[in-house]
Design an enzyme around this catalytic site. Structure first.
Site, PDB file in Angstrom:
ATOM      1  N   SER A  46       6.819  -9.925 -11.551  1.00 43.75           N
ATOM      2  CA  SER A  46       8.199 -10.424 -11.538  1.00 43.75           C
ATOM      3  C   SER A  46       8.162 -11.922 -11.290  1.00 43.75           C
ATOM      4  CB  SER A  46       8.981  -9.747 -10.402  1.00 43.75           C
ATOM      5  OG  SER A  46      10.180 -10.438 -10.140  1.00 43.75           O
ATOM      6  N   TYR A  55       9.528  -6.877  -1.630  1.00 41.41           N
ATOM      7  CA  TYR A  55       9.244  -6.445  -3.009  1.00 41.41           C
ATOM      8  C   TYR A  55       8.532  -7.574  -3.750  1.00 41.41           C
ATOM      9  CZ  TYR A  55      10.395  -5.778  -7.984  1.00 41.41           C
ATOM     10  OH  TYR A  55      10.339  -5.680  -9.352  1.00 41.41           O
TER      11      TYR A  55
END
Length: 254
Positions: free
Chosen positions: A146, A159
């Protein structure tokens, strides 16, 4: 998909985890349209069945299995059944991820920390442990990270840190699995999927994200699939250990 796409994966076998919707499904569809036999998986049989039907309707050779990536037996079965059916594995796309909390890191409960590491990092390693003996020469592994791996946002900080770990894992495994297997990583920006619903369904937040990208739009699952297909293909045969940021120009690194 309106764009003209090639056939770079004819005769290839690809496993994509967490691939019955969102980015994973988009990747499976792209690889399949380019000629791959794709093995898709997710936790629920009903989701697997539905996704298999959608892909078959597009003329894709697809095999669907239930696989909760943190279940060792299901992980092994995913690899074993793929090899039984197709005889080899050419591409592994590790896409499964969880984001069970929006708490600050120091307020995140230990079981939640464990789940984040377990699903987002550890199972990616364990799946490859099972798959690596069956990977063909010239094979390719892709991790889905990400853009937040570079700048962890407060609402998803832990995360994001697990996604940062995948950048390091990409480098380390590229070295370990060379020269027969290339290992690369895609770092998506914000894509409106079920997984990112809490961000992208809020119009105000959505507009802020769009304004923060140079291209003034959110990403699509097709954008991520195209980048993944490139890295997995022979077009990227001299690329390994790299992360491709696909985030519309969102700040990542120099």
């Amino acid at each position: 998909m309106s764009k003209q796409i090639g056939k770079r994966f004819v005769g290839k076998v690809a496993i994509v985890t967490a691939s019955t919707q969102g980015i994973g499904f988009g990747i499976a569809e792209r690889l399949g349209l380019e000629g791959a036999s794709v093995v898709i998986s997710s936790r629920k049989q009903s989701n697997v069945d539905e996704a298999v039907e959608k892909l078959k309707a597009k003329g894709i050779d697809v095999f669907g299995l239930v696989c909760h990536v943190s279940n060792a037996q299901q992980r092994k079965s995913l690899v074993d059944k793929t090899v039984q059916k197709y005889g080899k594995i050419d591409v592994v796309v590790s896409n499964a991820a969880a984001n069970p909390s929006v708490d600050p890191i120091l307020e995140t409960k230990e079981p939640v920390l464990d789940k984040l590491w377990d699903i987002n990092v550890k199972t990616a390693i364990l799946l490859l442990k099972d798959a690596s003996p069956h990977l063909s020469k010239g094979s390719s592994v892709i991790f889905i990270s990400s853009v937040s791996a570079y700048t962890p946002h407060s609402s998803m900080a832990m995360y994001a840190v697990t996604k940062t770990a995948l950048l390091g894992l990409t480098k380390a495994l590229a070295s370990e699995m060379a020269p027969d297997t290339r290992v690369n990583c895609v770092a998506p920006g914000f894509v409106p999927t079920h997984f990112a619903d809490f961000i992208t369904s809020n119009n105000e937040v959505r507009k802020i994200i769009e304004d923060n990208t140079l291209l003034k739009r959110l990403g699509t699952t097709e954008d991520m699939a195209a980048a993944t297909a490139f890295l997995a293909s022979d077009d990227a045969s001299y690329i390994t250990g790299e992360t491709l940021v696909v985030a519309g120009g969102m700040p990542s690194r120099l």
